[in-house]
Scaffold this active site. Structure first.
Site, PDB file in Angstrom:
ATOM      1  N   SER A 176      -8.773  37.892  29.559  1.00 49.38           N
ATOM      2  CA  SER A 176      -8.749  36.433  29.635  1.00 49.38           C
ATOM      3  C   SER A 176      -9.213  35.861  28.308  1.00 49.38           C
ATOM      4  CB  SER A 176      -9.693  35.959  30.745  1.00 49.38           C
ATOM      5  OG  SER A 176      -9.840  34.555  30.699  1.00 49.38           O
ATOM      6  N   TYR A 227     -18.184  35.578  34.608  1.00 50.29           N
ATOM      7  CA  TYR A 227     -16.735  35.795  34.398  1.00 50.29           C
ATOM      8  C   TYR A 227     -16.459  36.140  32.933  1.00 50.29           C
ATOM      9  CZ  TYR A 227     -11.671  35.259  34.574  1.00 50.29           C
ATOM     10  OH  TYR A 227     -10.312  35.482  34.479  1.00 50.29           O
TER      11      TYR A 227
HETATM   12  N1  LIG Z   1      -4.942  32.027  36.139  1.00 53.85           N
HETATM   13  C1  LIG Z   1      -5.667  32.001  35.042  1.00 53.85           C
HETATM   14  O1  LIG Z   1      -5.948  30.924  34.492  1.00 53.85           O
HETATM   15  C2  LIG Z   1      -6.120  33.301  34.419  1.00 53.85           C
HETATM   16  C3  LIG Z   1      -6.395  33.288  33.044  1.00 53.85           C
HETATM   17  C4  LIG Z   1      -6.810  34.459  32.442  1.00 53.85           C
HETATM   18  C5  LIG Z   1      -6.933  35.614  33.168  1.00 53.85           C
HETATM   19  N2  LIG Z   1      -6.677  35.626  34.511  1.00 53.85           N
HETATM   20  C6  LIG Z   1      -6.799  36.908  35.204  1.00 53.85           C
HETATM   21  O2  LIG Z   1      -5.515  37.294  35.650  1.00 53.85           O
HETATM   22  C7  LIG Z   1      -5.633  38.168  36.762  1.00 53.85           C
HETATM   23  C8  LIG Z   1      -4.718  37.676  37.882  1.00 53.85           C
HETATM   24  O3  LIG Z   1      -5.162  36.391  38.276  1.00 53.85           O
HETATM   25  P1  LIG Z   1      -4.181  35.241  38.761  1.00 53.85           P
HETATM   26  O4  LIG Z   1      -4.347  34.099  37.856  1.00 53.85           O
HETATM   27  O5  LIG Z   1      -2.834  35.770  39.017  1.00 53.85           O
HETATM   28  O6  LIG Z   1      -4.943  34.837  40.123  1.00 53.85           O
HETATM   29  P2  LIG Z   1      -4.516  34.946  41.681  1.00 53.85           P
HETATM   30  O7  LIG Z   1      -3.258  34.200  41.889  1.00 53.85           O
HETATM   31  O8  LIG Z   1      -5.728  34.555  42.430  1.00 53.85           O
HETATM   32  O9  LIG Z   1      -4.230  36.511  41.871  1.00 53.85           O
HETATM   33  C9  LIG Z   1      -5.276  37.454  41.878  1.00 53.85           C
HETATM   34  C10 LIG Z   1      -4.745  38.756  42.438  1.00 53.85           C
HETATM   35  O10 LIG Z   1      -5.796  39.742  42.381  1.00 53.85           O
HETATM   36  C11 LIG Z   1      -5.910  40.342  43.653  1.00 53.85           C
HETATM   37  N3  LIG Z   1      -7.277  40.808  43.875  1.00 53.85           N
HETATM   38  C12 LIG Z   1      -8.415  40.106  43.771  1.00 53.85           C
HETATM   39  N4  LIG Z   1      -9.470  40.877  44.080  1.00 53.85           N
HETATM   40  C13 LIG Z   1      -8.963  42.103  44.406  1.00 53.85           C
HETATM   41  C14 LIG Z   1      -9.525  43.309  44.854  1.00 53.85           C
HETATM   42  N5  LIG Z   1     -10.845  43.433  45.027  1.00 53.85           N
HETATM   43  N6  LIG Z   1      -8.725  44.370  45.079  1.00 53.85           N
HETATM   44  C15 LIG Z   1      -7.389  44.250  44.910  1.00 53.85           C
HETATM   45  N7  LIG Z   1      -6.784  43.121  44.516  1.00 53.85           N
HETATM   46  C16 LIG Z   1      -7.573  42.052  44.268  1.00 53.85           C
HETATM   47  C17 LIG Z   1      -5.465  39.274  44.651  1.00 53.85           C
HETATM   48  O11 LIG Z   1      -4.955  39.889  45.829  1.00 53.85           O
HETATM   49  P3  LIG Z   1      -5.675  39.957  47.266  1.00 53.85           P
HETATM   50  O12 LIG Z   1      -6.531  38.755  47.404  1.00 53.85           O
HETATM   51  O13 LIG Z   1      -4.521  40.020  48.219  1.00 53.85           O
HETATM   52  O14 LIG Z   1      -6.446  41.251  47.227  1.00 53.85           O
HETATM   53  C18 LIG Z   1      -4.310  38.653  43.884  1.00 53.85           C
HETATM   54  O15 LIG Z   1      -3.134  39.399  44.079  1.00 53.85           O
HETATM   55  C19 LIG Z   1      -7.110  38.207  37.118  1.00 53.85           C
HETATM   56  O16 LIG Z   1      -7.684  39.374  36.563  1.00 53.85           O
HETATM   57  C20 LIG Z   1      -7.664  36.957  36.434  1.00 53.85           C
HETATM   58  O17 LIG Z   1      -9.014  37.078  36.145  1.00 53.85           O
HETATM   59  C21 LIG Z   1      -6.250  34.488  35.153  1.00 53.85           C
END
Ligand SMILES: NC(=O)c1ccc[n+]([C@@H]2O[C@H](COP(=O)([O-])OP(=O)(O)OC[C@H]3O[C@@H](n4cnc5c(N)ncnc54)[C@H](OP(=O)(O)O)[C@@H]3O)[C@@H](O)[C@H]2O)c1
Length: 277
Positions: free
Chosen positions: A159, A172
């Site tokens: 991130s 975070y």
């Molecule tokens: N959106 C942003 O602004 C942003 C920016 C930078 C980085 N990120 C990073 O990108 C990644 C994906 O996030 P996203 O934005 O796509 O958010 P999201 O839509 O909330 O998706 C998160 C995914 O991670 C899974 N997950 C969470 N905890 C888990 C666990 N303990 N075991 C297995 N799966 C788990 C969730 O699935 P289940 O709940 O079904 O398990 C979901 O599929 C994360 O690492 C996040 O920190 C996001």
């Protein structure tokens, strides 16, 4: 990708954690469009099943789903045993399990936006468990499935928060800085193995990320994206496909991607709507 030339990802095994929504689901569709064979994990299997259908429609050669909780070692090990069996089953009569071409460590997220003074143990523990220990556990378990000198990739999702700090972001930011250092360490440990390792580090992107961070408060989550143009999950997925399909000698070490309207994590330009007279 120009589909007149066959994609280098066609019929290649791609494992995506956190594939039930957001970046992971978009990545499943994007790698599916390249003709890859998908192994998708997350805790919500019903959501995974829908994503697998979409990925097959997009062109995935195969798309399989299995429950995965990256915060628990037995769950990770069961998932990898399942993944190995899927890879072996499709490889008959030569059931070589070391054919995982891409590992995407995407599962994770943020929980809460409290200052350290107000921080909750459960939020801190969840963030370190999923974003840091989850990447370590998944990588340790998956490494025996990843072939040497074959252009395979481990891509971690970091991130912009791993490169900076903001109030309320201590755990975070620490977790994503930890993910960055794990990626860098793996570059050293896998030196000479012919396995690519990199991190893709997005800024503000509209997914379920903020809904999770704000514990289901949809109005608060929506506000974060108001008046600005965040990244979409598809933007990030396209980059993941690009990273994984470079020529085998090319390693994208660290890639930061932010919306044009975001100069820093806390500095987002908002285009206020013109009000009618
Ligand atoms: N959106 C942003 O602004 C942003 C920016 C930078 C980085 N990120 C990073 O990108 C990644 C994906 O996030 P996203 O934005 O796509 O958010 P999201 O839509 O909330 O998706 C998160 C995914 O991670 C899974 N997950 C969470 N905890 C888990 C666990 N303990 N075991 C297995 N799966 C788990 C969730 O699935 P289940 O709940 O079904 O398990 C979901 O599929 C994360 O690492 C996040 O920190 C996001």
């Amino acid at each position: 990708m120009n589909h007149q030339i066959q994609s280098p990802l066609k019929n290649k095994w791609v494992l995506i954690t956190g594939a039930s929504c957001g970046f992971g689901a978009a990545a499943a569709r994007a790698f599916g469009a390249e003709g890859a064979k998908l192994l998708l994990g997350a805790r919500r299997v019903d959501r995974l099943q829908k994503v697998a259908i979409e990925a097959r429609k997009a062109g995935a050669a195969e798309a399989h789903v299995h429950e995965l909780d990256v915060t628990k070692t037995p769950s990770v090990e069961a998932f990898i045993a399942w993944a190995k069996s899927k890879i072996q089953a499709s490889g008959r009569p030569m059931p070589n399990p070391a054919r995982l071409h891409v590992l995407i460590n995407n599962a994770g997220g943020a929980h809460g936006l409290d200052t350290v003074a107000e921080g909750k143990d459960a939020d801190w523990e969840e963030m370190i468990q999923s974003n840091v220990l989850g990447v370590l556990r998944m990588t340790r378990a998956a490494l025996p499935l990843i072939p040497r000198d074959a252009g395979a990739s481990i891509i971690n999702i970091g991130s912009a928060a791993g490169h900076t700090v903001y109030e309320g972001g201590a755990a975070y930011c620490a977790a994503k800085a930890g993910e960055l250092q794990i990626t860098r360490t793996l570059r050293h440990e896998l030196f000479g193995a012919g396995i690519r390792v990199g991190t893709v580090d997005p800024g503000l992107a509209e997914t379920e990320f903020s809904l999770v961070r704000f514990k289901g408060d949809a109005a608060r989550a929506k506000k974060l994206y108001e008046g600005t143009h965040p990244l979409t999950a598809a933007d990030v997925a396209e980059i993941l496909v690009w990273v994984a399909s470079r020529p085998p000698h090319v390693n994208i070490d660290e890639l930061i991607v932010k919306p044009v309207d975001q100069a820093e994590v806390g500095k987002v330009y908002r285009r206020t709507k013109t009000q009618p007279d």
